[in-house]
Design an enzyme around this catalytic site. Structure first.
Site, mmCIF file in Angstrom:
data_model
loop_
_atom_site.group_PDB
_atom_site.id
_atom_site.type_symbol
_atom_site.label_atom_id
_atom_site.label_comp_id
_atom_site.label_asym_id
_atom_site.label_seq_id
_atom_site.Cartn_x
_atom_site.Cartn_y
_atom_site.Cartn_z
ATOM 1 C CD GLU A 1 -0.867 -11.747 6.046
ATOM 2 O OE1 GLU A 1 0.362 -11.902 6.064
ATOM 3 O OE2 GLU A 1 -1.428 -10.729 5.595
ATOM 4 N N GLY B 1 -10.864 -1.809 2.856
ATOM 5 C CA GLY B 1 -9.913 -1.446 1.796
ATOM 6 C C GLY B 1 -10.361 -0.238 0.995
ATOM 7 C CB VAL C 1 -0.966 0.012 1.215
ATOM 8 C CG1 VAL C 1 -1.863 1.242 1.152
ATOM 9 C CG2 VAL C 1 -1.819 -1.259 1.251
ATOM 10 C CE LYS D 1 -10.356 -5.300 8.054
ATOM 11 N NZ LYS D 1 -10.190 -6.368 7.045
#
Ligand code: HSE
Length: 443
Positions: free
Chosen positions: A191, A135, A17, A206
């Site tokens: 991951e 996102g 990012v 979140k």
């Protein structure tokens, strides 16, 4: 027009990012300046290693390992390092030096949000975090600004792309949980250690952010009830589809009244749930995210799109950069987080929901009546019952002919009553096993 000096942006972190944000700032500098009403300059990018390989190249002269010095020269600091430290300390330094801060760090916000917001308020700076949830999807600003005149009743969110990808693979390709996770890892969604995603921790952070904003109440991450997807089986996903449902990992934030105490409050929870296959969230496939908001006046709203990805997340970060830069040009202090409602955060036991419970039972006279009585004695009203002959390897040859699968759908009941019912079913002499317990949402 009054000429405004160039605003300096420091980016902390040169990962997927961070490098995209740097690239966009350099590439679209003139266009961004026109939208801001002032020039915008990338002061530098703080990285751990100057020579680390990067998908998107950053001019070498802009790279530094000295984040603290870079911050001191910046009007706007963009934190994209992730993790709690040194991100927390650097953000506090940036705010205390008067810079506005932009972060995508949901773990940091969910853990140290109050401290960071307090620091921003003290100096009149602003902390922006559009990229922390969903996102690329604009959801923070809609909740904070666009819906500030309304009352949000409930949020149902698919806010973790990895788990949505896994559940979608199980549904669309008939893959087991283990195979779908392996596919997610191979494609770079999961991951190496997938615990944060499959355990529901990422989604819970979140949910805490969304609930705090939506209900003008501080909801800490540790007050979010959390179950991950690790117990979800292919059998459950297939049975759900046949019955007209889809299994999704949902973040659910809602206003509610405790059914026993009558206390009005809010709740936030993350768990796998069945949603009708006609619900808009059922059409969210792959690693996409979506947030379905129900507001009193606006009614249902859906925000959908890419929940991760370097350039997609950079879009949300750059929107924050423009907002922060405009505020510098216009002047005035940042807007404090709104926690005026300060509602009690109620535990999962206060939540009212429906369950779908699958049981392997003895197929003998009176069993259905006994099970119905068990639901009744816990104050849970049964809505639907479906029975089929069970074919289960684990039963002995003697048991097999007399076993049946019962799928029981309940009306809305309190979590406490439903949990007590499931506990009683588990120990009932007519129940061989409780094979599936899933909440039903979105009806
Ligand atoms: N790991 C997250 C997901 C993306 O799978 O959605 C970053 O929040």
């Amino acid at each position: 027009m009054i000429e405004y000096r160039n605003l300096r942006v420091a980016v902390l972190g040169g990962g997927s990012v961070g490098s995209q944000v740097a690239d966009q700032l350099l590439t679209h500098r003139d266009e961004l300046a026109a939208r801001i009403g002032a020039g915008i300059e990338l002061a530098g990018v703080a990285v751990r290693s100057i020579d680390a390989p990067r998908d998107t190249a950053i001019p070498r002269e802009l790279l530094t390992t000295d984040a603290e010095s870079l911050i001191l020269s910046a009007d706007i600091v963009v934190e994209l390092m992730g993790g709690l430290e040194p991100a927390r300390t650097l953000i506090l330094q940036a705010l205390n030096s008067g810079a506005d801060v932009i972060t995508a760090n949901k773990a940091l916000l969910a853990t140290h949000g109050p401290e960071l917001f307090e620091a921003a308020e003290q100096v009149g700076a602003q902390l922006y975090y559009e990229a922390a949830v969903g996102g690329a999807i604009p959801i923070i600003r809609p909740l904070r600004d666009s819906l500030a005149g309304d009352r949000v009743k409930r949020i149902l969110g698919i806010v973790n792309g990895t788990t949505n990808f896994i559940l979608d693979r199980m549904d669309a390709h008939g893959e087991s949980m283990a195979d779908a996770l392996a596919t997610a890892t191979a494609l770079g969604y999961a991951e190496a250690d997938p615990t944060a995603d499959v355990g529901g921790y990422d989604a819970a952070q979140k949910a805490a952010i969304l609930a705090s904003l939506a209900f003008h109440t501080l909801v800490p991450a540790d007050a979010v009830y959390r179950e991950g997807i690790t117990e979800v089986t292919l059998e459950q996903v297939v049975a759900a589809r046949k019955a007209g449902y889809v299994v999704k990992l949902l973040a659910i934030c809602e206003r509610l009244t405790d059914p026993v105490t009558g206390v009005d409050g809010v709740s936030a929870r993350v768990h796998p749930a069945l949603i009708p296959d006609t619900h808009p969230l059922a059409a969210v496939h792959g690693a996409n995210n979506a947030v379905f908001v129900e507001a009193e006046a606006a009614g249902p709203l859906m925000f959908y799109g890419a929940g991760a990805g370097g350039i997609q997340t950079a879009s949300a970060v750059l929107g924050d950069v423009v907002s922060a830069a405009r505020r510098h040009v216009v002047g005035g202090p940042g807007v404090a987080e709104s926690t005026h409602a300060n509602l009690p955060v109620l535990p999962i036991s206060s939540v009212m929901t429906r369950y779908q419970i699958a049981l392997l039972v003895a197929d003998e006279p009176g069993v259905l009546a006994l099970i119905a009585a068990l639901f009744q004695s816990h104050g849970v009203s049964v809505e639907t019952v479906a029975q089929s002959v069970a074919v289960v390897d684990s039963l002995s040859a003697t048991d097999a002919p007399s076993a049946a699968t019962l799928v029981i759908g309940t009306h809305e009941a309190s979590e406490a009553d439903l949990a007590a019912t499931v506990a009683a079913l588990t120990t009932s002499s007519v129940v061989h096993s409780v094979t599936s317990v899933l909440r039903v949402e979105g009806l």
